[in-house]
Design an enzyme around this catalytic site. Structure first.
Site, short mmCIF file in Angstrom:
data_model
loop_
_atom_site.label_atom_id
_atom_site.label_comp_id
_atom_site.label_asym_id
_atom_site.label_seq_id
_atom_site.Cartn_x
_atom_site.Cartn_y
_atom_site.Cartn_z
N ARG A 153 -1.72 -9.88 -0.15
CA ARG A 153 -1.11 -8.56 -0.09
C ARG A 153 0.30 -8.65 0.48
O ARG A 153 1.23 -7.98 -0.01
CB ARG A 153 -1.97 -7.62 0.74
N CYS A 199 0.46 -3.05 9.26
CA CYS A 199 -0.54 -3.55 8.32
C CYS A 199 -0.47 -2.67 7.07
O CYS A 199 0.61 -2.27 6.68
CB CYS A 199 -1.94 -3.53 8.95
#
Length: 285
Positions: free
Chosen positions: A184, A241
């Site tokens: 990611r 995040c």
């Protein structure tokens, strides 16, 4: 007082203490019913359930319509109302747990510190550590408790805004650490992150790297050695995040390592990537 982690054995010794509050934080980002269903099937004795979407997060859009991310911070007074409903006072020891290495429990741990409540800890190893000791679960609803009296106090933890993160790209004063998985971070998982990549200049520390194979946190000395390779001074660091949840795991690990002071960027990648004018980097750090 426990302020970072608590072992299953230590929690078992205090599980019936009326001055303690146990909170089940199990969640699944892909199945929002999972946590409550898992709680109903079996939870730690006396535990209440915390809903990530409605209780540990706030409105996704600000009053001006701006998108704040998938899990923005709740209003402090709204969070306090939830805690009071759970019977939490200013002196209550709160213990959060999940079954995912602390990835969701750390969010409640951080939120409590954000409203100035120091007696907040995460069950090290979570539900699996509890069950490994052969300790019981309950499917009964928690006993009614009187309303708590917890109040908002000065926070123990700082936050930064998207504007501050954007300015930091120019001045480079703070180190940004991204807790998402490497694919990611590199921009290779568009199923989860439609706009792939990361904040320019950010470093990658997958939150699961804080854990041993058994799901418990690594020793403080090891965590410190690993984080010092990324962060010169935690007070000059920003943790982020996907949506401000697993970044709290890195913040907890820093506290365990004796490196307090890093800030949370609550909106994280979900807020950052919602504006195409904000720069995006791809590939390795």
């Amino acid at each position: 007082m426990y302020t970072t982690l608590i072992s299953a054995a230590d929690l078992a010794a205090r599980i019936d203490d009326p001055g303690w509050a146990i909170v089940d934080c199990r969640h699944d980002l892909a199945n929002l019913a999972f946590g409550r269903e898992a709680y109903a099937a079996g939870h730690l004795p006396h535990a209440v359930f915390a809903d990530m979407e409605s209780e540990l997060s706030g409105a996704r859009h600000a009053q001006d319509g701006a998108f704040r991310g998938r899990h923005p911070l709740p209003e402090k007074e709204a969070l306090v109302a939830v805690l009071r409903r759970w019977g939490v006072d200013d002196g209550t020891q709160v213990v959060a747990y999940d079954a995912h290495g602390g990835m969701f429990a750390a969010r409640l741990w951080w939120l409590l510190r954000w409203i100035g409540h120091e007696a907040s800890a995460v069950l090290d190893g979570g539900l699996p550590a509890w069950q490994a000791l052969g300790l019981p679960l309950s499917s009964d609803p928690p006993e009614p408790r009187r309303a708590g009296t917890i109040a908002v106090r000065a926070p123990f933890v700082p936050t930064v805004t998207v504007r501050e993160v954007l300015d930091n790209i120019e001045n480079g004063r703070k180190t940004v650490v991204d807790a998402r998985a490497a694919d990611r971070f590199r921009g290779e998982n568009e199923t989860v992150d439609p706009v792939g990549g990361h904040i320019p200049g950010a470093k990658n520390r997958f939150f699961k790297d804080n854990l041993r194979d058994d799901g418990r946190f690594k020793a403080p000395a090891q965590l410190r050695e690993e984080f010092e390779a990324l962060v010169r001074d935690p007070q000059d660091a920003i943790m982020q995040c996907g949506s401000g949840v697993t970044a709290c795991h890195n913040l907890l690990a820093l506290e365990v390592a004796g490196m307090p002071g890093a800030a949370l960027y609550p909106g994280s990648w979900s807020e950052w990537s919602s504006d195409p004018a904000r720069p995006v980097a791809k590939g390795a750090a």
